[in-house]
Design a protein around this motif. Structure first.
Motif, PDB file in Angstrom:
ATOM      1  N   CYS A 135       0.863  -1.182   0.000  1.00  0.00           N
ATOM      2  CA  CYS A 135       0.000   0.000   0.000  1.00  0.00           C
ATOM      3  C   CYS A 135       0.897   1.229   0.000  1.00  0.00           C
ATOM      4  O   CYS A 135       1.704   1.404   0.911  1.00  0.00           O
ATOM      5  CB  CYS A 135      -0.910   0.009   1.226  1.00  0.00           C
ATOM      6  N   THR A 178      -4.225  -2.715  -9.369  1.00  0.00           N
ATOM      7  CA  THR A 178      -4.103  -1.592  -8.435  1.00  0.00           C
ATOM      8  C   THR A 178      -5.502  -1.171  -8.034  1.00  0.00           C
ATOM      9  O   THR A 178      -6.442  -1.278  -8.824  1.00  0.00           O
ATOM     10  CB  THR A 178      -3.358  -0.385  -9.051  1.00  0.00           C
ATOM     11  N   GLN A 179      -5.630  -0.697  -6.798  1.00  0.00           N
ATOM     12  CA  GLN A 179      -6.928  -0.265  -6.291  1.00  0.00           C
ATOM     13  C   GLN A 179      -6.723   0.904  -5.338  1.00  0.00           C
ATOM     14  O   GLN A 179      -6.047   0.754  -4.329  1.00  0.00           O
ATOM     15  CB  GLN A 179      -7.640  -1.409  -5.564  1.00  0.00           C
ATOM     16  N   ARG A 180      -7.299   2.059  -5.667  1.00  0.00           N
ATOM     17  CA  ARG A 180      -7.184   3.215  -4.774  1.00  0.00           C
ATOM     18  C   ARG A 180      -8.231   3.112  -3.669  1.00  0.00           C
ATOM     19  O   ARG A 180      -9.401   2.824  -3.924  1.00  0.00           O
ATOM     20  CB  ARG A 180      -7.376   4.520  -5.541  1.00  0.00           C
ATOM     21  N   ARG A 214       1.330   5.548  -0.795  1.00  0.00           N
ATOM     22  CA  ARG A 214       0.634   6.836  -0.747  1.00  0.00           C
ATOM     23  C   ARG A 214       0.294   7.315  -2.152  1.00  0.00           C
ATOM     24  O   ARG A 214       1.142   7.368  -3.026  1.00  0.00           O
ATOM     25  CB  ARG A 214       1.506   7.871  -0.020  1.00  0.00           C
ATOM     26  N   PHE A 215      -0.973   7.680  -2.362  1.00  0.00           N
ATOM     27  CA  PHE A 215      -1.405   8.235  -3.644  1.00  0.00           C
ATOM     28  C   PHE A 215      -0.625   9.519  -3.900  1.00  0.00           C
ATOM     29  O   PHE A 215      -0.469  10.349  -3.021  1.00  0.00           O
ATOM     30  CB  PHE A 215      -2.910   8.533  -3.626  1.00  0.00           C
ATOM     31  N   ASP A 219      -6.394   7.746   0.655  1.00  0.00           N
ATOM     32  CA  ASP A 219      -5.165   8.429   0.250  1.00  0.00           C
ATOM     33  C   ASP A 219      -4.033   7.465  -0.107  1.00  0.00           C
ATOM     34  O   ASP A 219      -2.888   7.871  -0.241  1.00  0.00           O
ATOM     35  CB  ASP A 219      -4.704   9.408   1.340  1.00  0.00           C
ATOM     36  N   HIS A 220      -4.357   6.186  -0.292  1.00  0.00           N
ATOM     37  CA  HIS A 220      -3.362   5.194  -0.679  1.00  0.00           C
ATOM     38  C   HIS A 220      -3.857   4.360  -1.863  1.00  0.00           C
ATOM     39  O   HIS A 220      -5.048   4.343  -2.170  1.00  0.00           O
ATOM     40  CB  HIS A 220      -3.029   4.264   0.493  1.00  0.00           C
ATOM     41  N   VAL A 221      -2.922   3.666  -2.486  1.00  0.00           N
ATOM     42  CA  VAL A 221      -3.234   2.739  -3.568  1.00  0.00           C
ATOM     43  C   VAL A 221      -2.655   1.383  -3.188  1.00  0.00           C
ATOM     44  O   VAL A 221      -1.481   1.285  -2.805  1.00  0.00           O
ATOM     45  CB  VAL A 221      -2.647   3.214  -4.918  1.00  0.00           C
TER      46      VAL A 221
END
Length: 170
Positions: A60, A132-134, A62-63, A137-139
């Motif tokens: 995981c 990938t999956q948002r 940070r976006f 505030d993380h992906v």
């Protein structure tokens, strides 16, 4: 679940959640990749296995981080599981220092998914991005392990209660 339970959950602050999660110790890794031949990487304690068949893990990130952007564009990443003597490297890669790869030993292993931190990693998994999956505030990045190497067979570095510790200190 009652309405009051939902209200209570909605009232949890980021600080309360961070404090709760800090009490859950975890291993420490540096997730790395290349973008146009330039190494990228960041410290990541949010990593776990997903499935054995196919061998898949998740990290995981940070976006908005440059490392995440590079992983998505390259389609590959390496997870460097740090050993107990690699605390300074964990802190360096958490700092955002743009010169971090100039300050440590690493190798561009042929056909690797990202730089291998040969001095600081106890194990490295080279992964191909499969999903990938948002979330907030993380992906979450799911990666299928394509190769696993063991450069430094030492006990792992842990992180909990906002402190780094070695396995032997626990």
């Amino acid at each position: 679940m009652t309405d009051s339970t939902l209200q209570s959950a909605a009232e949890v602050t980021a600080d309360e959640f961070r404090t709760m999660m800090s009490g859950f110790p975890t291993g420490v890794s540096v997730t790395t990749t290349y973008l146009d031949g330039v190494p990228r990487g960041m410290t990541c304690s949010s990593m776990c296995s997903v499935t054995l068949d196919p061998p898949t893990l998740l990290v995981c990130l940070r976006f908005g981080s440059p490392t995440l952007e590079a992983i998505v564009k390259s389609g590959a990443f390496a997870v460097n599981l740090l050993h107990e003597s690699a605390r300074e490297t964990a802190q360096l890669f958490a700092s955002g220092n743009p010169d971090r790869f100039d300050l440590i030993d690493w190798e561009p292993v042929p056909d690797s998914a990202g730089p291998h931190l040969v001095r600081d990693a106890r194990t490295v998994a080279d992964c191909e991005v499969v999903l990938t999956q948002r979330v907030g505030d993380h992906v979450t990045v799911f990666g299928e392990a394509r190769r696993i190497t063991h450069p430094q067979p030492q006990p792992p570095l842990l992180y909990g209660l906002r402190q780094f510790r070695s396995w032997s200190q626990v």
